[in-house]
Design a protein around this motif. Structure first.
Motif, mmCIF file in Angstrom:
data_model
loop_
_atom_site.group_PDB
_atom_site.id
_atom_site.type_symbol
_atom_site.label_atom_id
_atom_site.label_comp_id
_atom_site.label_asym_id
_atom_site.label_seq_id
_atom_site.Cartn_x
_atom_site.Cartn_y
_atom_site.Cartn_z
ATOM 1 N N ALA A 428 -95.460 -37.376 -127.847
ATOM 2 C CA ALA A 428 -94.104 -36.865 -127.657
ATOM 3 C C ALA A 428 -93.142 -37.405 -128.715
ATOM 4 N N PRO A 429 -92.141 -36.595 -129.106
ATOM 5 C CA PRO A 429 -91.132 -37.068 -130.058
ATOM 6 C C PRO A 429 -90.031 -37.887 -129.388
ATOM 7 N N LEU A 430 -90.174 -38.132 -128.082
ATOM 8 C CA LEU A 430 -89.167 -38.884 -127.349
ATOM 9 C C LEU A 430 -89.845 -39.717 -126.278
ATOM 10 N N ILE A 431 -89.089 -40.675 -125.744
ATOM 11 C CA ILE A 431 -89.586 -41.474 -124.629
ATOM 12 C C ILE A 431 -88.623 -41.329 -123.462
ATOM 13 N N ARG A 432 -89.150 -41.471 -122.275
ATOM 14 C CA ARG A 432 -88.345 -41.381 -121.065
ATOM 15 C C ARG A 432 -87.837 -42.776 -120.707
ATOM 16 N N LEU A 433 -86.527 -42.886 -120.477
ATOM 17 C CA LEU A 433 -85.912 -44.141 -120.073
ATOM 18 C C LEU A 433 -85.286 -43.999 -118.696
ATOM 19 N N THR A 434 -85.349 -45.059 -117.936
ATOM 20 C CA THR A 434 -84.615 -45.120 -116.671
ATOM 21 C C THR A 434 -83.461 -46.103 -116.840
ATOM 22 N N TYR A 435 -82.342 -45.778 -116.254
ATOM 23 C CA TYR A 435 -81.154 -46.623 -116.360
ATOM 24 C C TYR A 435 -80.482 -46.697 -114.995
ATOM 25 N N THR A 436 -80.053 -47.882 -114.635
ATOM 26 C CA THR A 436 -79.280 -48.035 -113.404
ATOM 27 C C THR A 436 -78.453 -49.304 -113.509
ATOM 28 N N SER A 437 -77.457 -49.409 -112.665
ATOM 29 C CA SER A 437 -76.709 -50.652 -112.506
ATOM 30 C C SER A 437 -76.394 -50.784 -111.024
ATOM 31 N N PHE A 438 -75.667 -51.816 -110.659
ATOM 32 C CA PHE A 438 -75.384 -52.013 -109.241
ATOM 33 C C PHE A 438 -74.619 -50.838 -108.646
ATOM 34 N N PHE A 439 -73.784 -50.187 -109.455
ATOM 35 C CA PHE A 439 -72.981 -49.097 -108.915
ATOM 36 C C PHE A 439 -73.115 -47.795 -109.705
ATOM 37 N N THR A 440 -74.068 -47.741 -110.621
ATOM 38 C CA THR A 440 -74.420 -46.489 -111.283
ATOM 39 C C THR A 440 -75.747 -46.011 -110.718
ATOM 40 N N PRO A 441 -75.766 -44.879 -110.028
ATOM 41 C CA PRO A 441 -77.034 -44.369 -109.485
ATOM 42 C C PRO A 441 -78.040 -44.156 -110.611
ATOM 43 N N PRO A 442 -79.335 -44.195 -110.296
ATOM 44 C CA PRO A 442 -80.357 -44.072 -111.337
ATOM 45 C C PRO A 442 -80.148 -42.850 -112.218
ATOM 46 N N ARG A 443 -80.241 -43.098 -113.519
ATOM 47 C CA ARG A 443 -80.165 -42.023 -114.507
ATOM 48 C C ARG A 443 -81.502 -41.923 -115.225
#
Length: 740
Positions: A428-443
């Motif tokens: 793939a030309p890209l990678i999948r990332l997961t992002y979250t914080s205490f008050f940012t729902p998972p992106r």
């Protein structure tokens, strides 16, 4: 059998709940475990255990006692039911119950999962991918909307159908052949983490006759799809065999690819990123060994990279660079926080001292390197800096040479967050990332490797008018008795005042180098909305501040974990954010050990303690290498069987052995009958001994799920009920039942 979160006691066998002498001031009396003294002798020390008889889970007397415990717990907490119902409804009303994951491309298909309102379990699906020749188009996931049928959708597995008529359901490993025709999956219907492997022909929907019982996590097909690899555990629940099943043959003929006979070593496997090798990993927390099976030359057998005798802790990712077989090593050779090196595969045939390892990412005292993988064009490294997990990307061109490009880190705008790998396909030309914080729902992001652009694919919706700006997360620091600064994550509603009057909950874990990373949690909002200040104490024994942070909280320095948590509690009590008389504590598994330890060290500092699947009788467990997973624990705690110093040190903090006459706070031990990691007997014994010793009047209860394992009840709604039960217990003790 009664579900532990149910309040009805009509099916209870307990005579302790009857009227008359069984009641004290209107409060039900707890069931009384009889005493049957049993001596434990080690290193000249004798410990008399009155409640070890509760270990015999097959005995009707034991089951009857546990059911009586559940009935007592239900009765003594019955007035919390409206609060539990309210919290459950809050979780439910904030959750988009019909939802889909962002599709992940693998070979010619997009794979995703979806949930449907009213259903307990996920549905695994896929739809055909396009191959237009335009990478930007071919690697952009299809738009999927909740409640809207996905064109060409094919259901691989409906967990709700699989769970029908079963007391428990959990999906373990799953794998698909490269041609997309066969789907292997493993199901647990008991909660004991022993799975049944089945294989489905996705062209017809039929199950193949191949059925393998008692497999563990991890499944993978060989590149030709003719074999499926799986893991087997021994009688102590230790993964020790990697086996291969050839489709269409008898299970009795399955081949043992590798067997690990050292009871202190854990074994697992994965496919390399390019799927050209089976990577067998053997290790403990202090050193490891990797063996490779080359699918292009399977008759050559497994190739050892760095043998365990070198006492190096490492992970290996084999791949091909410029036509040469290479290995990307994440290792701690002369690097306590680990580093990344690039090594020619042929180098491992030489003695370690003669091998050439080229540095990709050097050691840094301030950066913990967690691991590395590759795509066809880039290396991707997971690191931890300033307690935060993040991703760095380097081009393969020039890797490990003077021409190596600089590492690039995707940039995010919050102070406390977690960014990690969400999976990627090698080409793939890209990678999948997961992002979250205490008050940012998972992106979910896709990160374009060539340009560094981030594409937001999804942010998990939160219903009910949620606004992240209504809450605050801050980093604070407590001071341990030895001068060590302990990081804290302090979460609160934005309108909470620093007036010394708020209820508060301390949470901690502190073992196995596991980090309590920033992550969004819908259920936790129910605490914050009631004015609770929620504090995560990142105590020693965890991994938040590098490898030394872990080393300083294990073996003969384990007491630091417990005293750090008490110091964090002292900080909170003096901070102005909390009423010192309204602080509760919570932790699970090894965090449950932490709860038991602080209950003995400082019972007066807590209004309530919730210990989830708590490891509160560690010395008894680890002294018996035949008990599940005990020998694997020696690298974490030391070996008390052979080492008198370790024995004495563990006995000095073991919660069960150190229960004493004290005014214990309100305590709930929450466990599962079929847990294989922390046996139910530990909290059952602990609760019996606490009740015997306490000089206080607060209830001490045992809540045991009779049809579940280490993770609690199966099904999302049952999980929400469990969380609502724990939180209601805490909120009731803190006098914080009403939304502020």
């Amino acid at each position: 059998m009664m579900h532990p979160s149910a309040e009805s006691t009509t099916s209870s066998p307990s005579a302790a709940l009857t009227a008359g002498p069984g009641r004290d001031n209107g409060r039900p009396q707890p069931p009384e475990a009889r005493k049957q003294p049993q001596e434990r002798r080690h290193h000249g020390d004798v410990f008399v255990d009155d409640y070890e008889w509760l270990r015999n889970k097959e005995a009707p007397e034991v089951v009857t006692h546990l059911e009586a415990e559940n009935a007592y717990t239900a009765a003594v907490t019955a007035d919390q039911q409206p609060l539990r119902d309210a919290i459950f409804d809050e979780i439910k009303n904030r959750t988009q119950e019909t939802d889909l994951t962002v599709p992940v491309r693998k070979d010619g298909w997009w794979y995703y999962g979806r949930m449907e309102e009213g259903k307990q379990y996920g549905i695994q699906c896929r739809t055909k991918a396009a191959d237009s020749g335009d990478p930007a188009v071919d690697w952009t996931p299809p738009a999927v909307e909740p409640g809207t049928p996905v064109p060409g959708e094919q259901i691989l597995l409906d967990g709700n159908l699989e769970a029908e008529g079963k007391p428990f359901f959990s999906l373990g490993g799953a794998a698909v052949t490269k041609d997309g025709n066969l789907y292997a999956y493993a199901v647990d219907n008991a909660g004991d983490e022993r799975f049944t492997l089945r294989i489905k022909d996705l062209r017809t929907g039929d199950l193949l006759p191949d059925v393998v019982e008692n497999v563990f996590y991890s499944l993978a097909f060989s590149p030709d799809g003719r074999q499926v690899f799986y893991t087997v555990v021994d009688d102590s629940w230790r993964p020790y065999q990697i086996k291969s099943h050839t489709l269409g043959t008898q299970v009795a003929d399955d081949v043992v690819i590798y067997q690990e006979d050292d009871p202190a070593m854990w074994t697992g496997f994965d496919l390399s990123a390019d799927r050209r090798h089976l990577v067998v990993s053997i290790g403990c927390s202090e050193y490891s060994e990797t063996r490779l099976l080359d699918f292009d030359n399977p008759d050559a057998g497994l190739q050892v990279l760095v043998p365990r005798s070198e006492r190096i802790l490492y992970d290996a990712e084999p791949f091909t660079l410029d036509g040469m077989p290479k290995v990307l090593l994440t290792h701690n050779k002369d690097a306590v926080n680990s580093m990344v090196s690039l090594v020619d595969l042929a180098e491992f045939a030489q003695p370690l001292g003669e091998q050439r390892w080229d540095t990709v990412l050097p050691h840094d005292d301030a950066v913990r390197v967690n691991g590395a993988t590759v795509t066809a064009t880039h290396a991707v490294v997971s690191v931890r800096k300033d307690t935060i997990e993040r991703i760095q990307v380097l081009p393969l061109q020039g890797l490990g040479t003077a021409a190596q490009g600089a590492a690039v880190e995707p940039d995010f705008d919050e102070e406390l967050y977690t960014a990690g790998m969400g999976g990627s396909e090698y080409e793939a030309p890209l990678i999948r990332l997961t992002y979250t914080s205490f008050f940012t729902p998972p992106r979910i992001y896709d990160y374009e490797l060539a340009t560094g652009r981030l594409f937001l694919r999804k942010e998990t919706p939160v219903l009910g008018g949620y606004e992240s700006s209504d809450y605050v997360a801050a980093r604070e620091w407590a001071m341990a008795g030895d001068g060590t600064r302990i990081p804290l994550s302090v979460l609160r509603k934005a309108n909470v005042q620093r007036d010394g009057a708020n209820p508060a909950l301390m949470y901690g874990y502190g073992s196995y180098e596991v980090s309590m990373d920033p992550a969004f949690n819908i259920a936790r909002l129910s605490l914050l909305d009631r004015g609770v200040v929620y504090v995560i104490a990142h105590v020693r024994g965890g991994g938040e501040v590098g490898r030394k942070w872990y080393d300083d909280g294990k073996k003969l320095r384990k007491m630091n974990t417990f005293t750090d948590f008490v110091a964090a509690t002292d900080w909170l009590a003096a901070s102005g954010w909390a009423d010192p008389k309204r602080i509760a504590a919570m932790g699970g598994s090894a965090g449950g050990l932490l709860m038991g330890a602080v209950a003995n060290l400082a019972p007066q500092k807590y209004a309530a303690i919730v210990a989830q699947v708590p490891f509160v009788d560690p010395l008894t467990s680890i002294l018996d290498p035949d008990l599940p997973l005990s020998a694997l624990e020696w690298e974490e705690w030391g070996n008390p069987i052979t080492d008198p110093e370790v024995y004495a040190y563990m006995k000095s903090y073991s919660p069960y052995e150190n229960v004493r006459p004290a005014d214990y706070p309100r305590i709930a031990a929450v466990t599962s009958f079929n847990d294989t990691r922390v046996l139910y007997v530990e909290p059952a014994k602990w609760v019996a001994k606490l009740r015997e010793a306490t000089t206080g009047s607060e209830p001490i209860v045992l809540k045991i799920e009779m049809d579940a394992g280490h993770g609690g009840a199966s099904g999302r709604y049952e999980g929400w009920k469990d969380r609502a039960w724990d939180y209601a217990f805490v909120l009731d003790a803190l006098g914080a039942a009403e939304v502020a």
